[in-house]
Design a protein around this motif. Structure first.
Motif, PDB file in Angstrom:
ATOM      1  N   ASP A 241     -10.744  -9.080  10.415  1.00  0.00           N
ATOM      2  CA  ASP A 241     -10.964  -7.974   9.481  1.00  0.00           C
ATOM      3  C   ASP A 241      -9.750  -7.771   8.595  1.00  0.00           C
ATOM      4  OD1 ASP A 241     -13.415  -7.631  10.543  1.00  0.00           O
ATOM      5  OD2 ASP A 241     -12.894  -5.891  11.789  1.00  0.00           O
ATOM      6  N   PHE A 242      -8.584  -7.902   9.220  1.00  0.00           N
ATOM      7  CA  PHE A 242      -7.342  -7.712   8.475  1.00  0.00           C
ATOM      8  C   PHE A 242      -7.232  -8.754   7.355  1.00  0.00           C
ATOM      9  CE2 PHE A 242      -2.774  -8.533   7.855  1.00  0.00           C
ATOM     10  CZ  PHE A 242      -2.373  -7.261   7.503  1.00  0.00           C
ATOM     11  N   ASP A 243      -7.549 -10.011   7.698  1.00  0.00           N
ATOM     12  CA  ASP A 243      -7.488 -11.075   6.688  1.00  0.00           C
ATOM     13  C   ASP A 243      -8.470 -10.811   5.557  1.00  0.00           C
ATOM     14  OD1 ASP A 243      -5.532 -12.291   8.130  1.00  0.00           O
ATOM     15  OD2 ASP A 243      -6.892 -13.649   9.197  1.00  0.00           O
ATOM     16  N   ASP A 244      -9.669 -10.339   5.941  1.00  0.00           N
ATOM     17  CA  ASP A 244     -10.664 -10.003   4.919  1.00  0.00           C
ATOM     18  C   ASP A 244     -10.125  -8.939   3.971  1.00  0.00           C
ATOM     19  OD1 ASP A 244     -12.323 -11.770   6.079  1.00  0.00           O
ATOM     20  OD2 ASP A 244     -13.601 -10.277   7.093  1.00  0.00           O
ATOM     21  N   TRP A 245      -9.503  -7.939   4.591  1.00  0.00           N
ATOM     22  CA  TRP A 245      -8.960  -6.848   3.779  1.00  0.00           C
ATOM     23  C   TRP A 245      -7.904  -7.372   2.804  1.00  0.00           C
ATOM     24  CZ3 TRP A 245      -3.850  -4.698   4.364  1.00  0.00           C
ATOM     25  CH2 TRP A 245      -3.610  -3.592   3.521  1.00  0.00           C
ATOM     26  N   VAL A 246      -7.008  -8.242   3.322  1.00  0.00           N
ATOM     27  CA  VAL A 246      -5.961  -8.791   2.455  1.00  0.00           C
ATOM     28  C   VAL A 246      -6.581  -9.537   1.282  1.00  0.00           C
ATOM     29  CG1 VAL A 246      -4.051 -10.434   2.359  1.00  0.00           C
ATOM     30  CG2 VAL A 246      -4.261  -8.915   4.318  1.00  0.00           C
TER      31      VAL A 246
ATOM     32  N   THR B 179       0.849  -1.188   0.000  1.00  0.00           N
ATOM     33  CA  THR B 179       0.000   0.000   0.000  1.00  0.00           C
ATOM     34  C   THR B 179       0.889   1.245   0.000  1.00  0.00           C
ATOM     35  OG1 THR B 179      -0.050   0.177   2.397  1.00  0.00           O
ATOM     36  CG2 THR B 179      -1.791  -1.142   1.368  1.00  0.00           C
TER      37      THR B 179
ATOM     38  N   TYR C 187      -2.785  -0.750   7.209  1.00  0.00           N
ATOM     39  CA  TYR C 187      -3.749  -1.518   8.002  1.00  0.00           C
ATOM     40  C   TYR C 187      -2.978  -2.545   8.810  1.00  0.00           C
ATOM     41  CZ  TYR C 187      -7.904   0.291   5.582  1.00  0.00           C
ATOM     42  OH  TYR C 187      -8.894   1.095   5.107  1.00  0.00           O
TER      43      TYR C 187
ATOM     44  N   GLU D  30      -4.870   2.261  10.443  1.00  0.00           N
ATOM     45  CA  GLU D  30      -6.061   1.701  11.063  1.00  0.00           C
ATOM     46  C   GLU D  30      -5.742   0.322  11.615  1.00  0.00           C
ATOM     47  OE1 GLU D  30      -9.679   2.281   8.949  1.00  0.00           O
ATOM     48  OE2 GLU D  30     -10.733   0.753  10.124  1.00  0.00           O
TER      49      GLU D  30
ATOM     50  N   GLU E  38      -9.488  -9.131  -0.004  1.00  0.00           N
ATOM     51  CA  GLU E  38     -10.126  -8.181  -0.896  1.00  0.00           C
ATOM     52  C   GLU E  38      -9.095  -7.499  -1.802  1.00  0.00           C
ATOM     53  OE1 GLU E  38     -12.450  -5.149   1.168  1.00  0.00           O
ATOM     54  OE2 GLU E  38     -12.252  -3.955  -0.663  1.00  0.00           O
ATOM     55  N   VAL E  39      -7.994  -7.100  -1.195  1.00  0.00           N
ATOM     56  CA  VAL E  39      -6.940  -6.447  -1.983  1.00  0.00           C
ATOM     57  C   VAL E  39      -6.467  -7.375  -3.086  1.00  0.00           C
ATOM     58  CG1 VAL E  39      -4.558  -5.646  -1.908  1.00  0.00           C
ATOM     59  CG2 VAL E  39      -6.167  -4.929  -0.139  1.00  0.00           C
TER      60      VAL E  39
ATOM     61  N   THR F  43      -3.193   0.994  -3.565  1.00  0.00           N
ATOM     62  CA  THR F  43      -3.116  -0.396  -3.137  1.00  0.00           C
ATOM     63  C   THR F  43      -2.659  -1.246  -4.305  1.00  0.00           C
ATOM     64  OG1 THR F  43      -5.111   0.143  -1.903  1.00  0.00           O
ATOM     65  CG2 THR F  43      -4.394  -2.140  -1.872  1.00  0.00           C
TER      66      THR F  43
END
Lengths: 306, 649
Positions: A227-232, A147, A152, A221, A234-235, A260
């Motif tokens: 949540d972090f895993d979800d974000w990864v 990023t 995050y 953040e 998604e990225v 990103t």
């Protein structure tokens, strides 16, 4: 009348201590390292205030009692060489205070320079944070994403930041997570942090690095590991891959918004550590990182036995 | 035009054009004024060629006041820019230039010459000497400083100011990130002034060790002389490091060497280390003489001898020693191990011990004294609590774990202003009021002086205490602006108001001087404060030879003893006095240095080479010159002494 300003100073100090309670970033820690540092700061403010108060009290007393206008006309001050007892006290007491602070500083130095106690044994999240004029690039090698200008992080897990710079010396600082450390072009420094609770925070470069320095900040953040895993995930699904060409564009001086990418710049532009370090002359063996941990791989040139 | 385009300021603004005009007009007015009043010869004979330590001291003070004005305007510009969030008064590049020049000017071209000026004026008088050990070298020192300062100030209108901070960290200060000539000015003007400072160090060390009046053993020296002695030792050890660091930096910038670059094996951290190996002792070069000045003023106005003389001396010697063992605390965050940081934390905190001893000794000096609240004394009294706050925040910064949070923030800015302003600035302002009658023969107006003092103290508190708070709240130093939602706005507004109060104080000080020149009684009292040390045993104004008869010292306060205990200070008869001749060579040589420096800044090699040859010719001239000084005859001494009402015995 002359004591007014002395009182003013004392008042100011008291006000200073009282105001500092909740809102001030450094004194409002969100992680164990910042907590340690805030504790040291409070402890030192406390003890130091006592010293200031004692000095002011003696000063006020002396000024009130021995001012010219209040003394009898024939009073002639005595010749006093000094006093063994008094001088011993004013040596011993500061020595004791310094000795106490020395112990505190040794303990806390070792704390902030290591994985936070509460999260020992956990697998740390490693983030390569590099600065270029005037941006921050965050590479997550294990997640294989990168990023720009935002970070995050998962809560309740040790974080290991590997810091370096593509230009002038900068300083990576997230006040609510812990103190700063320099990012330099020819070596990697390591900063150990962790976040105890989810939330948004300010992070910035604290070391002057030229025209774009003031705006050289980033958004942080902290979120739960899920949540972090979800974000990864998604990225990885949505972001563009980071090519060498693209990365060279990013390095150009200027400001960018939040970006990103999938993949990191590390494969084609490796961090200055190990054999890529600026002062690796091939024979010195692996460099100790800031911890003294010899965790780098022994590289191929390392044949000497010294 | 191609040739001259190098002199253009890369980033001009109306302020710079206005300054160009202002400088041109001022220079013209000065030249016209001197010509109109036919003062050229007076200026040349009386001041430019002088080797008299008193006149050199006064020239240092005048230059320092001018530089205080320049640095102060820089400070006001910064405070104006930061007063409200998202301000557009200065842009980033200008702000960067302004804080860089503010730092350099205040430390090197204001505080240093102010201290040097007071040392020059006071030390020879205080030890009962007739001049310094090497009077000609002393003139060279002054003119080198002066030319260095002028060269540095020129950067504002020709070629552009340095913009990498006063610490000028590489690689930011290297050609890659700072391509205009600003940093060349930094390297070369500090180099020129620094050579002068190094010479002063050697000169005063020799003076103090070799030229004290008979009977003045080391442990009978006045506190300011002791402070100057320890300072000279620090200068002699610290300044060569700066010389070499600046030379390396100059080589990097002008000749593409790779000492501090980020490529080809250069080491940017090396600059940081070299800079602070000089830079930290430099702070003590400023503060120790300031301590010495406080130790002169406090006893006088408490009517008591200094408490704990031996421990005062010991603490200064310890501070000068420890000042070399702490430089790493300027970059705790550069990635050393916890072990290294702990060592430097502890050495740094240890310095607080001798400093604390001094604070208590000053307090005990006032204890059982008879305290008079004169302007110099007020500065001392404000110094004690404010410097204590500055000192204890220094101990806080010394704890490296916490320093990670203070480093590079306004907290740090607040801390070092909190030691330098109450420490050094209060000391030199107090001391110039204190020594003013000795220098100029009249006492400065007390009322305006007190008003200026209160503006300064209150302004200082308002300007710098809020920075402790914004620093802890995440305001990094050297940020030219901040957004509204940071919440720094109100605190910065308070700080700006404080800065304005300090500016008013400066104006009042100038007015006080003007008012006193016009209205004060020119009584020429030799001892207006009922003081204790030898500098007050001279006539006012001090004759060229200082003492007609060299004083005899038998205690730490020979003059006090002479006044109140019947100690015979001046024994024997007049003898002819050997004095050095004036010389224009130091001034000329410094002009050559200036040409050399200017040539180097702009890579104009012919000018640089000519300048360098000129410097060597001046040195050669000195080597072959037959100048054995001159004698003042007994008749002449008698005549002068009679005019002043005879030598006190």
């Amino acid at each position: 009348m002359k004591t007014k300003w002395a009182l003013f100073v004392v008042h100011f100090l008291i006000a200073f201590v009282l105001i500092g309670c909740d809102k001030i970033a450094v004194l409002d820690p969100k992680g164990p390292q910042a907590q340690t540092q805030a504790n040291v700061i409070w402890l030192s403010i406390g003890i130091m205030s006592v010293i200031v108060v004692v000095v002011c009290a003696i000063l006020v007393f002396v000024l009130v009692k021995y001012r010219d206008s209040k003394l009898p006309k024939d009073y002639e001050p005595p010749y006093i060489e000094g006093n063994r007892v008094v001088e011993t006290i004013i040596v011993i007491v500061p020595i004791l205070i310094v000795a106490f602070f020395s112990v505190v500083t040794i303990i806390t130095n070792n704390k902030v320079e290591a994985t936070p106690q509460a999260y020992k044994g956990q697998d740390p999240l490693i983030v390569y944070a590099s600065s270029s004029n005037w941006k921050w690039h965050f590479s997550y090698p294990e997640e294989n994403i990168e990023t720009v200008n935002y970070l995050y992080i998962p809560t309740n897990r040790p974080l290991e930041f590997k810091l370096y710079s593509f230009g002038p010396i900068t300083s990576f600082w997230i006040p609510q997570l812990g103190g700063q450390k320099y990012a330099m072009s020819d070596m990697v420094t390591t900063l150990h942090l962790a976040a105890d609770e989810a939330g948004e925070m300010m992070g910035r470069n604290a070391n002057f690095s030229g025209v774009g320095f003031a705006e050289n900040s980033f958004y942080v953040e902290a979120m739960s590991q899920d949540d972090f895993d979800d974000w990864v995930t998604e990225v990885k699904e949505t972001a563009e891959p980071l090519t060498e060409e693209k990365f060279q564009q990013l390095l150009k001086p200027g400001h960018l918004g939040q970006l990103t990418f999938t993949g990191t710049h590390l494969p084609f532009s490796p961090a200055p550590e190990g054999e890529h370090a600026g002062h690796n002359h091939g024979k010195d063996g692996p460099k100790a990182d800031t911890n003294g941990n010899q965790e780098h791989d022994v590289h191929e040139h390392d044949t000497s036995t010294s | 035009m191609g040739y001259f385009s190098r002199f253009a300021v890369p980033h001009p603004s109306p302020a710079i054009y206005a300054s160009m005009i202002a400088i041109a007009v001022t220079v013209f007015l000065i030249i016209a004024g001197i010509t109109y009043f036919k003062k050229w010869i007076y200026l040349w004979d009386g001041w430019i060629t002088t080797v008299d330590h008193k006149k050199i001291g006064i020239m240092y003070l005048i230059s320092a006041l001018l530089m205080l004005f320049r640095g102060g305007v820089d400070a006001l510009m910064m405070r104006a820019q930061l007063a409200v969030p998202d301000n557009k008064l200065l842009d980033s590049q200008h702000y960067n230039e302004v804080f860089s020049t503010h730092g350099v000017i205040m430390v090197l071209f204001m505080a240093m010459p102010y201290i040097m000026g007071l040392m020059n004026f006071v030390v020879p008088l205080q030890i009962g000497a007739r001049d310094v050990a090497f009077p000609r070298l002393n003139a060279v020192s002054f003119w080198l400083f002066f030319m260095g300062a002028m060269l540095f100030n020129l950067s504002f209108v020709i070629g552009g100011s340095p913009d990498a901070g006063w610490s000028s960290y590489f690689p930011l200060a290297g050609n890659e990130f700072s391509p205009h000539v600003g940093t060349n000015y930094y390297m070369i003007s500090i180099q020129i002034a620094g050579i002068g400072t190094l010479m002063t160090g050697i000169n005063f060390l020799t003076t103090i060790l070799k030229m004290r009046a008979p009977g003045m053993t080391l442990m009978r020296m006045p506190m300011f002389t002791w402070a100057s002695l320890t300072t000279c030792i620090i200068i002699i050890f610290a300044f060569p490091v700066l010389t070499i660091a600046l030379l390396m930096g100059t080589m990097d910038r002008l000749f593409a060497t790779k000492f501090f670059t980020i490529t080809d094996g250069g080491m940017d951290m090396l600059w940081a280390n070299l800079f602070w190996v000089w830079g930290h002792p430099e702070v003590y070069i400023l503060i120790l003489p300031a301590f010495g000045l406080f130790s002169e003023i406090i006893p006088t106005f408490s009517r008591r001898n200094i408490y704990g003389y031996t421990s005062m001396v010991a603490s200064m010697v310890l501070i000068s020693f420890y000042s070399f063992l702490v430089w790493t605390h300027h970059f705790f965050t550069m990635g050393q191990t916890a072990y290294v940081n702990s060592i430097f934390s502890i050495t740094t905190m240890i310095i607080a011990i001798p400093t604390g001893i001094k604070i208590f000794n000053w307090l005990f000096t006032m204890w059982r004294g008879r305290i008079r609240f004169t302007v110099p004394m007020l500065y001392c009294l404000a110094f004690i609590p404010l410097f204590t706050i500055g000192g204890v925040t220094g101990v806080m910064l010394a704890m490296s774990a916490a320093d990670y949070q203070y480093h590079n923030t306004m907290f740090l800015v607040a801390h070092f202003h909190n030691v330098i302003i109450p420490g050094v600035v209060f000391a030199v302002l107090g001391a110039s009021t204190y020594y003013w009658p000795k220098m100029f023969g009249f006492v400065l107006n007390e009322k305006i002086g007190k008003l200026a003092f209160w503006f300064l103290v209150i302004g200082f508190c308002l300007a710098f205490f809020p920075m402790y708070i914004t620093g802890l709240d995440g305001q990094a130093r050297r940020m030219y602006t901040y957004s509204e939602d940071t919440g720094f706005g109100p605190w910065n507004m308070v700080a700006t108001i404080g800065a304005v109060c300090m500016a008013i104080s400066f104006v009042l000080i100038v007015y006080m001087i003007y008012y006193s020149i016009r209205n004060a009684k020119k009584e020429a009292v030799s001892d207006p404060w009922d003081a204790r040390n030898l500098e007050w045993a001279t006539h006012t104004p001090v004759p060229e030879y200082n003492f007609a008869i060299i004083p005899q010292v038998n205690s730490r306060e020979a003059f006090w003893d002479a006044k109140y205990k019947g100690h015979p200070l001046f024994k024997g008869d007049y003898e002819k006095i050997h004095m050095p001749n004036n010389s224009g060579v130091p001034f000329l040589m410094s002009l050559f240095f200036f040409a050399l420096g200017f040539g180097l800044v702009f890579s104009m090699w012919y000018l640089a080479i000519c300048g360098l040859i000129g410097v060597f010719i001046c040195m050669a001239h000195r080597s072959f010159e037959q100048d054995h000084g001159r004698y003042i005859s007994v008749e002449e001494i008698k005549e002068t002494e009679a005019k002043y009402g005879g030598t006190h015995k």
